[in-house]
Enzyme design. Structure first.
Site, short mmCIF file in Angstrom:
data_model
loop_
_atom_site.label_atom_id
_atom_site.label_comp_id
_atom_site.label_asym_id
_atom_site.label_seq_id
_atom_site.Cartn_x
_atom_site.Cartn_y
_atom_site.Cartn_z
N GLU A 134 -45.74 32.93 62.77
CA GLU A 134 -44.30 32.99 62.98
C GLU A 134 -43.58 33.14 61.64
OE1 GLU A 134 -42.73 29.77 65.25
OE2 GLU A 134 -44.17 29.99 66.88
N GLU A 201 -39.26 37.37 70.29
CA GLU A 201 -38.94 36.40 71.33
C GLU A 201 -37.47 36.01 71.34
OE1 GLU A 201 -40.18 31.89 72.87
OE2 GLU A 201 -41.28 32.82 71.21
#
Length: 289
Positions: A134, A201
């Site tokens: 991430e 996302e």
């Protein structure tokens, strides 16, 4: 990898049944940019991997297992050991999909070298094809460091659960022009650093569309846009195993309701002594005269 061996499946439910197919590869996923959409779901166990494998191009061993499997309040407590144990199980249970394993919080942020040591351990211990990290521009150097050393990387930008404390919650990202510009720059930086795919996302749809058009690697959306190069969901969410899910989840079944009904029936039969019945018992052998 091709499946050329045979496992004895008669003695243990844990052993998957080999399927006559070759596993997809990282380059094969890269070539799907702009083509047939990529199907990706999460898997944390060998059995779930078996059930999903034939239908999915990629299986993600997500750090979401902290919440789904262990009942933790967030992903931040997930350890490298957890990811390795579940990642190895998913690899054992699959023969077709590219298996990607999340690098948990704290295992890669310190330095590119620290990230390499963690990722190399994951790859060696599980047999997975890739890891997922991430973050955006701040970890681009790390992504490049890993890919140059033979570790395929999937990036993850937008709503990044490991940064939930810094973000202030799980709300959609990209609502302001400044935030959209930042996330787009993050996506480009990770793609330019060599990530072979990128998860986007929880962002507003125009931003997801802009990212998909701007980067050369496949973009896999989750709460993003149908125009992305693929989609991913947490399997337990889409199967309806949880009452509360994010807005972007579509429930394709009510497995929670079906499980509850089955257990209710079982409990009733146990209490009425209807179970076990003749089909579940081992009668005494009649001695031959």
């Amino acid at each position: 990898m091709s499946t050329t061996f045979t496992l004895d499946t008669a003695t243990s439910r844990a052993n998957p049944t080999p399927a006559p197919m070759r596993r997809l590869t990282v380059p094969a996923i890269q070539r799907r940019k702009g083509g047939e959409p990529i199907v990706m779901l999460t898997a944390y166990t060998a059995r779930m991997a078996q059930l999903l494998d034939a239908h999915c191009d990629m299986l993600l061993v997500g750090d979401s297992l902290g919440q789904v499997i262990y009942g933790l309040p967030s992903t931040l407590s997930v350890t490298l050991e957890m990811m390795i144990a579940h990642g190895a199980a998913v690899v054992r249970g699959s023969y077709h999909a590219v298996v990607v394993i999340d690098m948990p919080f704290g295992s890669y942020e310190g330095s590119p070298q620290a990230a390499f040591e963690s990722a190399a351990r994951v790859m060696a211990a599980t047999g997975a094809a890739a890891v997922k990290l991430e973050g955006g521009e701040a970890i681009a150097e790390t992504v490049a460091f890993l890919t140059r050393r033979g570790i395929p990387v999937v990036g993850h930008v937008g709503l990044t659960p490991q940064a939930v404390n810094a973000l202030g919650g799980y709300g959609a990202r990209g609502k302001s022009e400044a935030e959209q510009a930042k996330i787009l720059a993050d996506a480009k930086a990770i793609a330019d650093a060599g990530a072979f795919a990128l998860v986007v996302e929880g962002v507003v749809e125009p931003l997801a569309q802009a990212i998909t058009a701007a980067v050369g690697c496949p973009v896999i959306g989750i709460g993003a846009s149908a125009d992305c190069d693929g989609q991913v969901l947490v399997t337990e969410d889409m199967l309806g195993l949880f009452d509360r899910t994010a807005r972007f989840v579509k429930k394709y079944d009510d497995m929670a309701g079906r499980i509850s009904a089955a257990v209710e029936t079982y409990a009733g039969e146990v209490r009425s002594r209807a179970f076990p019945g003749p089909d579940q018992l081992y009668p005494a052998e009649v001695a031959k005269k």
